[in-house]
Design an enzyme around this catalytic site. Sequence first.
Site, PDB file in Angstrom:
ATOM      1  N   MET B   1      19.088  -7.739 -16.766  1.00  0.00           N
ATOM      2  CA  MET B   1      18.788  -6.327 -17.089  1.00  0.00           C
ATOM      3  C   MET B   1      20.009  -5.863 -16.569  1.00  0.00           C
ATOM      4  O   MET B   1      21.101  -6.115 -17.055  1.00  0.00           O
ATOM      5  CB  MET B   1      17.772  -6.143 -16.367  1.00  0.00           C
ATOM      6  CG  MET B   1      16.331  -6.144 -17.079  1.00  0.00           C
ATOM      7  SD  MET B   1      16.155  -5.088 -18.250  1.00  0.00           S
ATOM      8  CE  MET B   1      14.257  -5.205 -18.831  1.00  0.00           C
ATOM      9  N   CYS B   2      19.804  -4.765 -16.209  1.00  0.00           N
ATOM     10  CA  CYS B   2      21.173  -3.642 -15.767  1.00  0.00           C
ATOM     11  C   CYS B   2      21.047  -2.644 -16.923  1.00  0.00           C
ATOM     12  O   CYS B   2      20.690  -2.792 -18.066  1.00  0.00           O
ATOM     13  CB  CYS B   2      22.371  -4.053 -15.582  1.00  0.00           C
ATOM     14  SG  CYS B   2      22.584  -5.111 -14.121  1.00  0.00           S
ATOM     15  N   GLY B   3      21.381  -1.199 -16.632  1.00  0.00           N
ATOM     16  CA  GLY B   3      21.354  -0.356 -17.580  1.00  0.00           C
ATOM     17  C   GLY B   3      23.123   0.349 -17.317  1.00  0.00           C
ATOM     18  O   GLY B   3      23.261   0.373 -16.309  1.00  0.00           O
ATOM     19  N   ARG B  32      15.738  -0.402 -16.121  1.00  0.00           N
ATOM     20  CA  ARG B  32      16.378  -1.685 -16.482  1.00  0.00           C
ATOM     21  C   ARG B  32      17.196  -2.071 -15.025  1.00  0.00           C
ATOM     22  O   ARG B  32      18.082  -3.036 -14.952  1.00  0.00           O
ATOM     23  CB  ARG B  32      17.496  -1.413 -17.176  1.00  0.00           C
ATOM     24  CG  ARG B  32      16.935  -0.896 -18.780  1.00  0.00           C
ATOM     25  CD  ARG B  32      18.003  -0.986 -19.903  1.00  0.00           C
ATOM     26  NE  ARG B  32      18.606  -2.027 -19.854  1.00  0.00           N
ATOM     27  CZ  ARG B  32      18.239  -3.271 -20.520  1.00  0.00           C
ATOM     28  NH1 ARG B  32      17.191  -2.959 -21.446  1.00  0.00           N
ATOM     29  NH2 ARG B  32      18.776  -4.253 -20.766  1.00  0.00           N
TER      30      ARG B  32
END
Lengths: 225, 295
Positions: B1-3, B32
């Site tokens: 994920m990660c944003g 995220r």
Amino acid sequence: MPVVDLAVSRVRELNKALHQLPRNTNETHWTVQNPAGQHSIAVGIDAPIEVMIEGHVGYYCAGMNKDAQITISGNAGVGLAENMMSGVVRLAGDASQAAGATGRGGLLIIEGNASARCGISMKGIDIVVKGSIGPMSAFMAQTGNLVVLGDAGEALGDSIYEARLFVRGEVKSLGADCEEKPLGSEERAILAGLLDRAGVDVPADSFRLFGSARRLYHFHVDNAY
Amino acid sequence: MCGIVGLFLKERDLQPQLGNMLGQMLQVMTDRGPDSAGFAVYGEGAADHFKLTVRGSNLASLSRDISEALGVSVGLTLRDTHAVLSFPDEVTGKVREWLSTHRPDLAVIGAGHRIELYKEVGLPADVIKRFNLPGMAGTHGVGHTRMATESAVTTAGAHPFSTGADQCLVHNGSLSNHRSVRRNLEREGLTFATDNDTEVAAGFVTWRMRNGDSLERALEASLDTLDGFYTFVVGTENGFAVLRDPISCKPAVMAETDRYVAFGTEYRALAVLPGIEKARIFEPEPAKVYAWEHR
């Protein structure tokens, strides 16, 4: 004529209300406002209703749709109408990746472009894209029809089982085991029907047809590692 | 994920709003990446003054200590666990030397004429509040919410990573060959502060630019060298650039109006921006470098 404002209501509340509709409901025209890119809007509907979504939606919009006619006035994120069973989903803008993924039936109409992996693993859905589609589209497509008025990106139809891919513009490259096929009268009739349903007035003869070369159906020692 | 979020302002009158806009975008990306957050803001700078962002504790006395030791005036802006030191260009080497000798407990995480960089473990909303991001002005900025995959959830492992002056990089994805790329870069003289894969990507871009590549060319070179999944947003003194891996594994969407260019991992993050209804919304193509710069 229920109107649901997602600036006020939660997506879960909307979907719950849609799921509770009996198939013979009188509430057949729904409007959804202020979607603001939220995910999973109007998923899992199982009723012949119409839903108008005013704005841009996030992931998986109209997923698993059965019988509903869903119209989206903006763009859509990943997985638009994924695993659709039947009904019609019409998107006015562009779709992100994996539009119509694993769809089993129904018609998905994209007025703009669709990005990578459009129709990945499609299993009977019909998809009409009025713009262009991105790379790896119709990857492992099984059945159904993908109609593209614009261009197709790299590796179209990679590892395709069966499905008809009609492309009017350029195809950047074909994926493994995908080949051009003659556009016979049967295919032309299917294509003309889809163009008509999507409201597109272009001759079926202006498309090329691509499909499976069927060389990956059986084990071949040259393909082994 | 990660944003990831990025914002590049075209109009000067929006500059006081940069932190506020970026903060709103970043907070939407909490789903995220709830474990840590960080951002780099490119604010007013002076060509003859250098800025170092340092992280640690007991920061308030730094300005006085360095000024007394080196006989130059050193400005200090304290924000929670971070401080930005500002001083004349010519003493940059001495300040760095003083810090490493007298304050080895501190980490220098950003350096340049304009970049200020902040990151911490915790929910993005808390990180935004602790550093008062909404109060920051600037021409452009990038932000990141992290869901760790390749290394531990620590402040040092949060993004952005800065490995060159006024450069920073944020990353959504994971790299599979970062160990071997790291060894090659270490042979070229680069040093790394963490075990993080993203720091290697940042170092690679810095190394290419140090050897004469433009930002675009450096990013194109990373397509051949870095293996794995990535959407990168790279901040430089004058703008930012975007690159997605060749199979566009990680999502990305962009919006452009007459007033700004914005990047978001998801459209939701862009929906908070003024005038977004009329923006040109598009998805960056895989393996293609997009760059915006003030000239």
